[in-house]
Write a protein that holds these residues in place. Sequence first.
Motif, PDB file in Angstrom:
ATOM      1  N   VAL A 162       0.764  -1.244  -0.038  1.00  0.00           N
ATOM      2  CA  VAL A 162       0.143  -0.074  -0.028  1.00  0.00           C
ATOM      3  C   VAL A 162       0.897   1.226  -0.172  1.00  0.00           C
ATOM      4  O   VAL A 162       0.647   2.286  -0.912  1.00  0.00           O
ATOM      5  CB  VAL A 162      -1.044  -0.173   1.299  1.00  0.00           C
ATOM      6  N   PRO A 163       1.919   1.198   0.995  1.00  0.00           N
ATOM      7  CA  PRO A 163       2.855   2.522   0.820  1.00  0.00           C
ATOM      8  C   PRO A 163       3.623   2.703  -0.394  1.00  0.00           C
ATOM      9  O   PRO A 163       3.604   3.870  -0.895  1.00  0.00           O
ATOM     10  CB  PRO A 163       3.621   2.459   2.055  1.00  0.00           C
ATOM     11  N   VAL A 164       4.060   1.564  -1.106  1.00  0.00           N
ATOM     12  CA  VAL A 164       4.389   1.588  -2.464  1.00  0.00           C
ATOM     13  C   VAL A 164       3.593   2.147  -3.503  1.00  0.00           C
ATOM     14  O   VAL A 164       3.763   2.753  -4.378  1.00  0.00           O
ATOM     15  CB  VAL A 164       5.260   0.280  -2.656  1.00  0.00           C
ATOM     16  N   GLY A 165       2.427   1.704  -3.325  1.00  0.00           N
ATOM     17  CA  GLY A 165       1.204   1.952  -4.324  1.00  0.00           C
ATOM     18  C   GLY A 165       0.876   3.469  -4.283  1.00  0.00           C
ATOM     19  O   GLY A 165       0.835   4.159  -5.259  1.00  0.00           O
ATOM     20  N   ILE A 166       0.950   3.960  -2.877  1.00  0.00           N
ATOM     21  CA  ILE A 166       0.693   5.477  -2.508  1.00  0.00           C
ATOM     22  C   ILE A 166       1.848   6.462  -3.229  1.00  0.00           C
ATOM     23  O   ILE A 166       1.665   7.272  -4.060  1.00  0.00           O
ATOM     24  CB  ILE A 166       0.748   5.822  -1.016  1.00  0.00           C
ATOM     25  N   LEU A 167       3.075   5.916  -3.056  1.00  0.00           N
ATOM     26  CA  LEU A 167       4.193   6.519  -3.660  1.00  0.00           C
ATOM     27  C   LEU A 167       3.954   6.482  -5.259  1.00  0.00           C
ATOM     28  O   LEU A 167       4.414   7.559  -5.948  1.00  0.00           O
ATOM     29  CB  LEU A 167       5.467   5.869  -3.320  1.00  0.00           C
ATOM     30  N   GLY A 168       3.746   5.441  -5.801  1.00  0.00           N
ATOM     31  CA  GLY A 168       3.493   5.232  -7.388  1.00  0.00           C
ATOM     32  C   GLY A 168       2.288   6.305  -7.787  1.00  0.00           C
ATOM     33  O   GLY A 168       2.642   6.736  -8.686  1.00  0.00           O
ATOM     34  N   ALA A 169       1.252   6.133  -6.956  1.00  0.00           N
ATOM     35  CA  ALA A 169       0.373   7.097  -7.539  1.00  0.00           C
ATOM     36  C   ALA A 169       0.431   8.548  -7.442  1.00  0.00           C
ATOM     37  O   ALA A 169       0.144   9.422  -8.300  1.00  0.00           O
ATOM     38  CB  ALA A 169      -1.026   6.834  -6.544  1.00  0.00           C
ATOM     39  N   LEU A 170       1.249   8.786  -6.545  1.00  0.00           N
ATOM     40  CA  LEU A 170       1.658  10.424  -6.314  1.00  0.00           C
ATOM     41  C   LEU A 170       2.845  10.679  -6.863  1.00  0.00           C
ATOM     42  O   LEU A 170       3.054  12.116  -7.295  1.00  0.00           O
ATOM     43  CB  LEU A 170       2.045  10.863  -4.633  1.00  0.00           C
ATOM     44  N   ASN A 171       3.600   9.935  -7.518  1.00  0.00           N
ATOM     45  CA  ASN A 171       5.021  10.544  -8.168  1.00  0.00           C
ATOM     46  C   ASN A 171       5.046   9.549  -9.395  1.00  0.00           C
ATOM     47  O   ASN A 171       5.293   8.148  -9.559  1.00  0.00           O
ATOM     48  CB  ASN A 171       6.066   9.894  -7.287  1.00  0.00           C
ATOM     49  N   SER A 198      -6.787  22.471   1.750  1.00  0.00           N
ATOM     50  CA  SER A 198      -6.236  21.241   2.148  1.00  0.00           C
ATOM     51  C   SER A 198      -4.670  20.954   1.831  1.00  0.00           C
ATOM     52  O   SER A 198      -4.432  21.371   0.853  1.00  0.00           O
ATOM     53  CB  SER A 198      -7.009  19.936   1.424  1.00  0.00           C
ATOM     54  N   THR A 199      -4.093  20.757   2.789  1.00  0.00           N
ATOM     55  CA  THR A 199      -2.602  20.269   2.465  1.00  0.00           C
ATOM     56  C   THR A 199      -2.386  19.259   1.679  1.00  0.00           C
ATOM     57  O   THR A 199      -3.525  18.354   1.628  1.00  0.00           O
ATOM     58  CB  THR A 199      -1.884  20.386   3.988  1.00  0.00           C
ATOM     59  N   ALA A 200      -1.282  18.944   0.890  1.00  0.00           N
ATOM     60  CA  ALA A 200      -0.997  17.532   0.674  1.00  0.00           C
ATOM     61  C   ALA A 200      -1.366  16.436   1.459  1.00  0.00           C
ATOM     62  O   ALA A 200      -1.969  15.438   0.884  1.00  0.00           O
ATOM     63  CB  ALA A 200       0.401  17.425  -0.034  1.00  0.00           C
ATOM     64  N   LYS A 201      -0.860  16.439   2.578  1.00  0.00           N
ATOM     65  CA  LYS A 201      -1.324  15.407   3.499  1.00  0.00           C
ATOM     66  C   LYS A 201      -2.683  15.185   3.847  1.00  0.00           C
ATOM     67  O   LYS A 201      -3.118  14.136   3.934  1.00  0.00           O
ATOM     68  CB  LYS A 201      -0.359  15.677   4.953  1.00  0.00           C
ATOM     69  N   GLN A 202      -3.370  16.180   3.788  1.00  0.00           N
ATOM     70  CA  GLN A 202      -4.804  16.120   4.331  1.00  0.00           C
ATOM     71  C   GLN A 202      -5.487  15.593   3.276  1.00  0.00           C
ATOM     72  O   GLN A 202      -6.617  14.702   3.252  1.00  0.00           O
ATOM     73  CB  GLN A 202      -5.613  17.657   4.702  1.00  0.00           C
TER      74      GLN A 202
END
Length: 277
Positions: A109-118, A191-195
Amino acid sequence: MNYLNFPLEQWTNLFVDGWLLPTLGSTFDSFSNLMQGVVDGVTGILLFIPPELFAILIAIVAWKVAGRGLALFALLGFFYIGAVNIWPEAMQTLSVVIVSTLFSLIIGVPVGILGALNSKAEAVIKPILDFMQTLPSFVYLIPAVLLFGLGGVPAVIATFIFAAPPAVRMTILGIHQVPKDVMEASRAFGSTAKQLLFKVQLPMAVPTIMAGINQTIMLALSMAVIASMIGAPGLGATVLSAISRVNVGLGLVGGLGIVVLAIVLDRLTQGLGQAKA
């Protein structure tokens, strides 16, 4: 084309025997001991619960999540597992599936988040996922045994390699599918990027991520018989024993046990995904 003579086999063995094992062998041993403790702990918890109570609890959860049909099937299925005396093997298989699935999600899931955002990270991640999914699963067993020995730990590692890609892919897909107007409205409200990630993108991507979890669990179960070839305990070992002895009845007993686990886990995760939709 023998004149090309590309010594991949020799180079690989030289790297593994000449550097990897002498340099990182103790690290792999420590990790193996840690993972074995986790697998044994999960198995111990599952076996500590009385089978009748376990079957009733799963039936209750199934009723709440997916309805009466699955609850009845789960109850009858787990009573079948107990009736044919494969309960310990079923719990061993379930523990390997649970640990490998958690391992896949913690990393996937974290790797997927990284791939989705970058987009650059996604361009690197996708070929790796293609390699993990297309490389024959039997090939995973060789380095798993070499680095972690025989038993449940190499089974978890091999299963992780085989089952993690859907968790990564579906996380990327789920975040990409968040409507752009929702994203723009969130940014307009400050909203910030984190929010934006934790309060908008991930909550809206949960149904798709749950579909990825479902596929991860199914792939983990499909590795049960293959992983038994490297000493993984459980129903896969029962089926492998039936194959070696040409025992059709024993093969049917173990195979139906895997089917029960697969259907219950599949419908439960589908129900959870629909509930989050």
